[in-house]
Write a protein that holds these residues in place. Structure first.
Motif, PDB file in Angstrom:
ATOM      1  N   GLY A  70       0.806  -1.213   0.000  1.00  0.00           N
ATOM      2  CA  GLY A  70       0.000   0.000   0.000  1.00  0.00           C
ATOM      3  C   GLY A  70       0.838   1.261   0.000  1.00  0.00           C
ATOM      4  N   ILE A  74       1.085   3.870  -3.219  1.00  0.00           N
ATOM      5  CA  ILE A  74       0.734   5.287  -3.076  1.00  0.00           C
ATOM      6  C   ILE A  74       1.922   6.175  -3.441  1.00  0.00           C
ATOM      7  CG2 ILE A  74       0.149   7.066  -1.376  1.00  0.00           C
ATOM      8  CD1 ILE A  74      -1.793   5.035  -0.159  1.00  0.00           C
ATOM      9  N   LEU A 102      -2.796   4.743  -7.012  1.00  0.00           N
ATOM     10  CA  LEU A 102      -3.330   5.326  -5.774  1.00  0.00           C
ATOM     11  C   LEU A 102      -4.489   4.495  -5.237  1.00  0.00           C
ATOM     12  CD1 LEU A 102      -3.238   9.122  -6.693  1.00  0.00           C
ATOM     13  CD2 LEU A 102      -1.757   7.922  -5.086  1.00  0.00           C
ATOM     14  N   LEU A 103      -5.384   4.089  -6.115  1.00  0.00           N
ATOM     15  CA  LEU A 103      -6.518   3.259  -5.709  1.00  0.00           C
ATOM     16  C   LEU A 103      -6.044   1.908  -5.184  1.00  0.00           C
ATOM     17  CD1 LEU A 103      -9.579   2.779  -5.563  1.00  0.00           C
ATOM     18  CD2 LEU A 103      -9.453   1.977  -7.924  1.00  0.00           C
ATOM     19  N   GLY A 105      -3.153   1.265  -3.855  1.00  0.00           N
ATOM     20  CA  GLY A 105      -2.513   1.509  -2.570  1.00  0.00           C
ATOM     21  C   GLY A 105      -3.509   1.657  -1.441  1.00  0.00           C
ATOM     22  N   VAL A 106      -4.599   2.361  -1.709  1.00  0.00           N
ATOM     23  CA  VAL A 106      -5.638   2.518  -0.688  1.00  0.00           C
ATOM     24  C   VAL A 106      -6.271   1.164  -0.364  1.00  0.00           C
ATOM     25  CG1 VAL A 106      -7.926   3.513  -0.270  1.00  0.00           C
ATOM     26  CG2 VAL A 106      -6.100   4.935  -1.196  1.00  0.00           C
ATOM     27  N   LEU A 107      -6.504   0.344  -1.372  1.00  0.00           N
ATOM     28  CA  LEU A 107      -7.071  -0.993  -1.127  1.00  0.00           C
ATOM     29  C   LEU A 107      -6.111  -1.856  -0.304  1.00  0.00           C
ATOM     30  CD1 LEU A 107      -8.748  -1.835  -4.551  1.00  0.00           C
ATOM     31  CD2 LEU A 107      -9.878  -1.387  -2.372  1.00  0.00           C
ATOM     32  N   LEU A 109      -3.878  -0.753   1.841  1.00  0.00           N
ATOM     33  CA  LEU A 109      -3.878  -0.233   3.211  1.00  0.00           C
ATOM     34  C   LEU A 109      -5.153  -0.618   3.953  1.00  0.00           C
ATOM     35  CD1 LEU A 109      -2.249   3.287   2.801  1.00  0.00           C
ATOM     36  CD2 LEU A 109      -1.222   1.186   3.698  1.00  0.00           C
ATOM     37  N   LEU A 110      -6.289  -0.598   3.268  1.00  0.00           N
ATOM     38  CA  LEU A 110      -7.538  -1.056   3.886  1.00  0.00           C
ATOM     39  C   LEU A 110      -7.454  -2.534   4.244  1.00  0.00           C
ATOM     40  CD1 LEU A 110     -10.290   0.737   1.785  1.00  0.00           C
ATOM     41  CD2 LEU A 110      -9.724   1.115   4.184  1.00  0.00           C
TER      42      LEU A 110
END
Length: 120
Positions: A70, A74, A102-103, A105-107, A109-110
């Motif tokens: 993640g 990002i 970016l998307l 990376g957010v997934l 991290l979630l």
């Protein structure tokens, strides 16, 4: 959880695979102009190598732990955004270039945040 990891990996691998294919294809079938100065040719080669390394790194880090994947995704998205804005101004294309890492990376991290703690 597995679906989120699969989706994040699919996004980043599709994005990186497209750019690797695009850059390698333009390097080999680049129009064949013979009057390009050597300094410009060197810039083109370095650009191809740089894009190839960034995209290969994105694919490599997609199979690391979710926190690492993640953060790196990002950072790659931020790097791509900065590089794009440094050479061009139309921001409508920026979503196609920088949004996938970016998307992803957010997934990732979630996925890291929602992962269940392991039993000791």
């Amino acid at each position: 959880m597995k679906a989120m990891r699969l989706l994040a990996r699919l996004i980043i691998v599709s994005w990186a695979g497209f750019w690797i294919l695009f850059v390698v294809g333009s390097a080999f079938g680049g129009g064949g102009k013979a009057d390009i100065p050597s300094s410009e040719s060197l810039k083109g080669i370095l650009t191809v190598v740089g894009i190839f390394l960034v995209c290969s790194g994105a694919i490599y880090f997609a199979w690391r732990p979710p926190l690492v994947a993640g953060i790196v995704s990002i950072l790659i998205g931020i790097l791509v955004t900065g590089a794009y804005l440094a050479i061009s101004r139309p921001t409508s294309v920026l979503a196609l270039i920088a949004l996938p890492p970016l998307l992803s990376g957010v997934l990732f991290l979630l996925l890291h945040v929602t992962r269940r703690p392991r039993a000791a």
